[in-house]
Design a protein around this motif. Structure first.
Motif, PDB file in Angstrom:
ATOM      1  N   ARG A 186     103.864  96.491  49.604  1.00 24.02           N
ATOM      2  CA  ARG A 186     103.450  97.232  48.408  1.00 24.02           C
ATOM      3  C   ARG A 186     104.011  96.556  47.157  1.00 24.02           C
ATOM      4  O   ARG A 186     105.172  96.190  47.099  1.00 24.02           O
ATOM      5  CB  ARG A 186     103.937  98.667  48.490  1.00 24.02           C
ATOM      6  CG  ARG A 186     103.565  99.474  47.286  1.00 24.02           C
ATOM      7  CD  ARG A 186     104.094 100.878  47.361  1.00 24.02           C
ATOM      8  NE  ARG A 186     103.914 101.513  46.059  1.00 24.02           N
ATOM      9  CZ  ARG A 186     103.756 102.794  45.888  1.00 24.02           C
ATOM     10  NH1 ARG A 186     103.763 103.595  46.922  1.00 24.02           N
ATOM     11  NH2 ARG A 186     103.595 103.282  44.703  1.00 24.02           N
ATOM     12  N   SER A 187     103.158  96.419  46.146  1.00 28.40           N
ATOM     13  CA  SER A 187     103.579  95.791  44.887  1.00 28.40           C
ATOM     14  C   SER A 187     103.684  96.844  43.791  1.00 28.40           C
ATOM     15  O   SER A 187     103.307  97.995  43.983  1.00 28.40           O
ATOM     16  CB  SER A 187     102.577  94.716  44.472  1.00 28.40           C
ATOM     17  OG  SER A 187     101.427  95.311  43.910  1.00 28.40           O
ATOM     18  N   ASP A 188     104.180  96.417  42.648  1.00 31.11           N
ATOM     19  CA  ASP A 188     104.235  97.282  41.471  1.00 31.11           C
ATOM     20  C   ASP A 188     102.946  97.202  40.650  1.00 31.11           C
ATOM     21  O   ASP A 188     102.838  97.850  39.615  1.00 31.11           O
ATOM     22  CB  ASP A 188     105.419  96.894  40.579  1.00 31.11           C
ATOM     23  CG  ASP A 188     106.749  97.204  41.239  1.00 31.11           C
ATOM     24  OD1 ASP A 188     106.801  98.150  42.067  1.00 31.11           O
ATOM     25  OD2 ASP A 188     107.727  96.506  40.940  1.00 31.11           O
ATOM     26  N   ILE A 189     101.980  96.388  41.106  1.00 32.30           N
ATOM     27  CA  ILE A 189     100.720  96.222  40.377  1.00 32.30           C
ATOM     28  C   ILE A 189      99.837  97.426  40.684  1.00 32.30           C
ATOM     29  O   ILE A 189      99.478  97.679  41.835  1.00 32.30           O
ATOM     30  CB  ILE A 189     100.003  94.922  40.777  1.00 32.30           C
ATOM     31  CG1 ILE A 189     100.915  93.714  40.518  1.00 32.30           C
ATOM     32  CG2 ILE A 189      98.694  94.789  40.017  1.00 32.30           C
ATOM     33  CD1 ILE A 189     100.382  92.410  41.087  1.00 32.30           C
ATOM     34  N   LYS A 190      99.491  98.174  39.663  1.00 36.02           N
ATOM     35  CA  LYS A 190      98.672  99.381  39.833  1.00 36.02           C
ATOM     36  C   LYS A 190      97.204  99.012  40.030  1.00 36.02           C
ATOM     37  O   LYS A 190      96.696  98.092  39.400  1.00 36.02           O
ATOM     38  CB  LYS A 190      98.828 100.292  38.632  1.00 36.02           C
ATOM     39  CG  LYS A 190     100.235 100.840  38.496  1.00 36.02           C
ATOM     40  CD  LYS A 190     100.274 102.031  37.586  1.00 36.02           C
ATOM     41  CE  LYS A 190     101.672 102.543  37.376  1.00 36.02           C
ATOM     42  NZ  LYS A 190     102.443 102.816  38.529  1.00 36.02           N
ATOM     43  N   ALA A 191      96.530  99.742  40.889  1.00 36.15           N
ATOM     44  CA  ALA A 191      95.087  99.612  41.099  1.00 36.15           C
ATOM     45  C   ALA A 191      94.450 100.890  40.578  1.00 36.15           C
ATOM     46  O   ALA A 191      94.949 101.984  40.828  1.00 36.15           O
ATOM     47  CB  ALA A 191      94.768  99.434  42.578  1.00 36.15           C
ATOM     48  N   GLY A 192      93.378 100.755  39.848  1.00 35.86           N
ATOM     49  CA  GLY A 192      92.698 101.921  39.315  1.00 35.86           C
ATOM     50  C   GLY A 192      91.196 101.736  39.350  1.00 35.86           C
ATOM     51  O   GLY A 192      90.687 100.659  39.653  1.00 35.86           O
ATOM     52  N   PRO A 193      90.459 102.791  39.038  1.00 35.14           N
ATOM     53  CA  PRO A 193      88.992 102.701  39.029  1.00 35.14           C
ATOM     54  C   PRO A 193      88.506 101.756  37.941  1.00 35.14           C
ATOM     55  O   PRO A 193      89.171 101.564  36.927  1.00 35.14           O
ATOM     56  CB  PRO A 193      88.542 104.130  38.763  1.00 35.14           C
ATOM     57  CG  PRO A 193      89.724 104.842  38.223  1.00 35.14           C
ATOM     58  CD  PRO A 193      90.935 104.113  38.656  1.00 35.14           C
ATOM     59  N   PHE A 194      87.331 101.169  38.179  1.00 37.85           N
ATOM     60  CA  PHE A 194      86.725 100.283  37.196  1.00 37.85           C
ATOM     61  C   PHE A 194      85.213 100.328  37.340  1.00 37.85           C
ATOM     62  O   PHE A 194      84.686 100.704  38.387  1.00 37.85           O
ATOM     63  CB  PHE A 194      87.241  98.841  37.333  1.00 37.85           C
ATOM     64  CG  PHE A 194      86.999  98.210  38.677  1.00 37.85           C
ATOM     65  CD1 PHE A 194      85.846  97.465  38.920  1.00 37.85           C
ATOM     66  CD2 PHE A 194      87.921  98.350  39.703  1.00 37.85           C
ATOM     67  CE1 PHE A 194      85.631  96.880  40.158  1.00 37.85           C
ATOM     68  CE2 PHE A 194      87.714  97.774  40.944  1.00 37.85           C
ATOM     69  CZ  PHE A 194      86.564  97.027  41.171  1.00 37.85           C
ATOM     70  N   VAL A 195      84.540  99.974  36.257  1.00 34.85           N
ATOM     71  CA  VAL A 195      83.085  99.837  36.269  1.00 34.85           C
ATOM     72  C   VAL A 195      82.783  98.347  36.234  1.00 34.85           C
ATOM     73  O   VAL A 195      83.328  97.614  35.403  1.00 34.85           O
ATOM     74  CB  VAL A 195      82.431 100.543  35.062  1.00 34.85           C
ATOM     75  CG1 VAL A 195      80.934 100.265  35.021  1.00 34.85           C
ATOM     76  CG2 VAL A 195      82.696 102.050  35.123  1.00 34.85           C
ATOM     77  N   LEU A 196      81.947  97.890  37.150  1.00 39.89           N
ATOM     78  CA  LEU A 196      81.509  96.508  37.193  1.00 39.89           C
ATOM     79  C   LEU A 196      80.081  96.472  36.665  1.00 39.89           C
ATOM     80  O   LEU A 196      79.209  97.163  37.193  1.00 39.89           O
ATOM     81  CB  LEU A 196      81.564  95.969  38.620  1.00 39.89           C
ATOM     82  CG  LEU A 196      81.201  94.503  38.734  1.00 39.89           C
ATOM     83  CD1 LEU A 196      82.275  93.772  39.511  1.00 39.89           C
ATOM     84  CD2 LEU A 196      79.859  94.344  39.410  1.00 39.89           C
ATOM     85  N   SER A 197      79.867  95.705  35.587  1.00 38.13           N
ATOM     86  CA  SER A 197      78.539  95.574  34.980  1.00 38.13           C
ATOM     87  C   SER A 197      78.108  94.123  35.052  1.00 38.13           C
ATOM     88  O   SER A 197      78.899  93.223  34.744  1.00 38.13           O
ATOM     89  CB  SER A 197      78.568  96.013  33.516  1.00 38.13           C
ATOM     90  OG  SER A 197      78.988  97.354  33.418  1.00 38.13           O
ATOM     91  N   VAL A 198      76.862  93.887  35.444  1.00 41.59           N
ATOM     92  CA  VAL A 198      76.328  92.531  35.567  1.00 41.59           C
ATOM     93  C   VAL A 198      75.259  92.304  34.515  1.00 41.59           C
ATOM     94  O   VAL A 198      74.339  93.107  34.364  1.00 41.59           O
ATOM     95  CB  VAL A 198      75.741  92.288  36.974  1.00 41.59           C
ATOM     96  CG1 VAL A 198      75.080  90.923  37.063  1.00 41.59           C
ATOM     97  CG2 VAL A 198      76.815  92.434  38.037  1.00 41.59           C
ATOM     98  N   THR A 199      75.421  91.205  33.777  1.00 37.03           N
ATOM     99  CA  THR A 199      74.417  90.748  32.820  1.00 37.03           C
ATOM    100  C   THR A 199      74.212  89.261  33.079  1.00 37.03           C
ATOM    101  O   THR A 199      75.142  88.475  32.886  1.00 37.03           O
ATOM    102  CB  THR A 199      74.875  90.964  31.365  1.00 37.03           C
ATOM    103  OG1 THR A 199      75.227  92.330  31.188  1.00 37.03           O
ATOM    104  CG2 THR A 199      73.777  90.570  30.382  1.00 37.03           C
ATOM    105  N   GLY A 200      73.013  88.904  33.534  1.00 37.26           N
ATOM    106  CA  GLY A 200      72.751  87.494  33.841  1.00 37.26           C
ATOM    107  C   GLY A 200      73.664  87.010  34.950  1.00 37.26           C
ATOM    108  O   GLY A 200      73.707  87.578  36.021  1.00 37.26           O
ATOM    109  N   GLU A 201      74.436  85.967  34.669  1.00 40.62           N
ATOM    110  CA  GLU A 201      75.341  85.366  35.654  1.00 40.62           C
ATOM    111  C   GLU A 201      76.767  85.893  35.543  1.00 40.62           C
ATOM    112  O   GLU A 201      77.649  85.426  36.244  1.00 40.62           O
ATOM    113  CB  GLU A 201      75.371  83.845  35.455  1.00 40.62           C
ATOM    114  CG  GLU A 201      74.018  83.176  35.575  1.00 40.62           C
ATOM    115  CD  GLU A 201      73.551  83.073  37.013  1.00 40.62           C
ATOM    116  OE1 GLU A 201      74.384  82.868  37.908  1.00 40.62           O
ATOM    117  OE2 GLU A 201      72.338  83.213  37.234  1.00 40.62           O
TER     118      GLU A 201
END
Length: 140
Positions: A59-74
């Motif tokens: 386990r690390s101290d790096i937090k993981a949280g929700p995100f939105v992934l949006s694609v435009t072109g490449e």
């Protein structure tokens, strides 16, 4: 990476998955991404780990949280709902398997990446000072 699946550009992938609209109950999260241009991803564990293949070890101290992934072109952009992981790029080049089994976002400028499977599972890998950290979750 999956053996036997060729990588294609995001533009080629979008043309493959969006020929007939796949909206409806049979649509996968990748179909939704192709139709709407974005999906929301939520981690299963609230922090990055050294290994997530069989639970969370290291386990690390790096937090993981929700995100939105949006694609435009490449390009894919990440919009973190909470603070982003430290030093994490928020955009990258999109590649996809020609068999539509996954999409890979190679985050710039590092070797960091996010892989989203057709069933919505994702794995997010960060490399910091020679150590790999992983997060996993689902996208819808």
């Amino acid at each position: 990476m999956q053996h036997g699946a060729a990588i294609v550009s995001a533009a080629a992938w979008l043309s493959l998955v969006s020929l007939p609209s796949t909206k409806g109950s049979d649509a996968s999260p990748l179909d939704d991404l192709a139709d709407s241009g974005s999906i929301t991803c939520k981690p299963a564990i609230k922090h990055f780990c050294r290994n997530i293949h069989a639970g969370c070890s290291g386990r690390s101290d790096i937090k993981a949280g929700p995100f939105v992934l949006s694609v435009t072109g490449e390009t894919a952009d990440l919009d973190f709902k909470t603070a982003s992981p430290p030093e994490s790029p928020t955009a990258g080049f999109v590649q996809a398997a020609d068999d539509k089994s996954y999409v890979l976002v190679r985050l710039r400028p590092d070797a960091d990446y996010i892989r989203i499977e057709a069933d919505g599972r994702y794995s997010f890998r960060l490399y910091r000072r020679g150590t790999a950290y992983m997060s996993r979750g689902t996208c819808r």
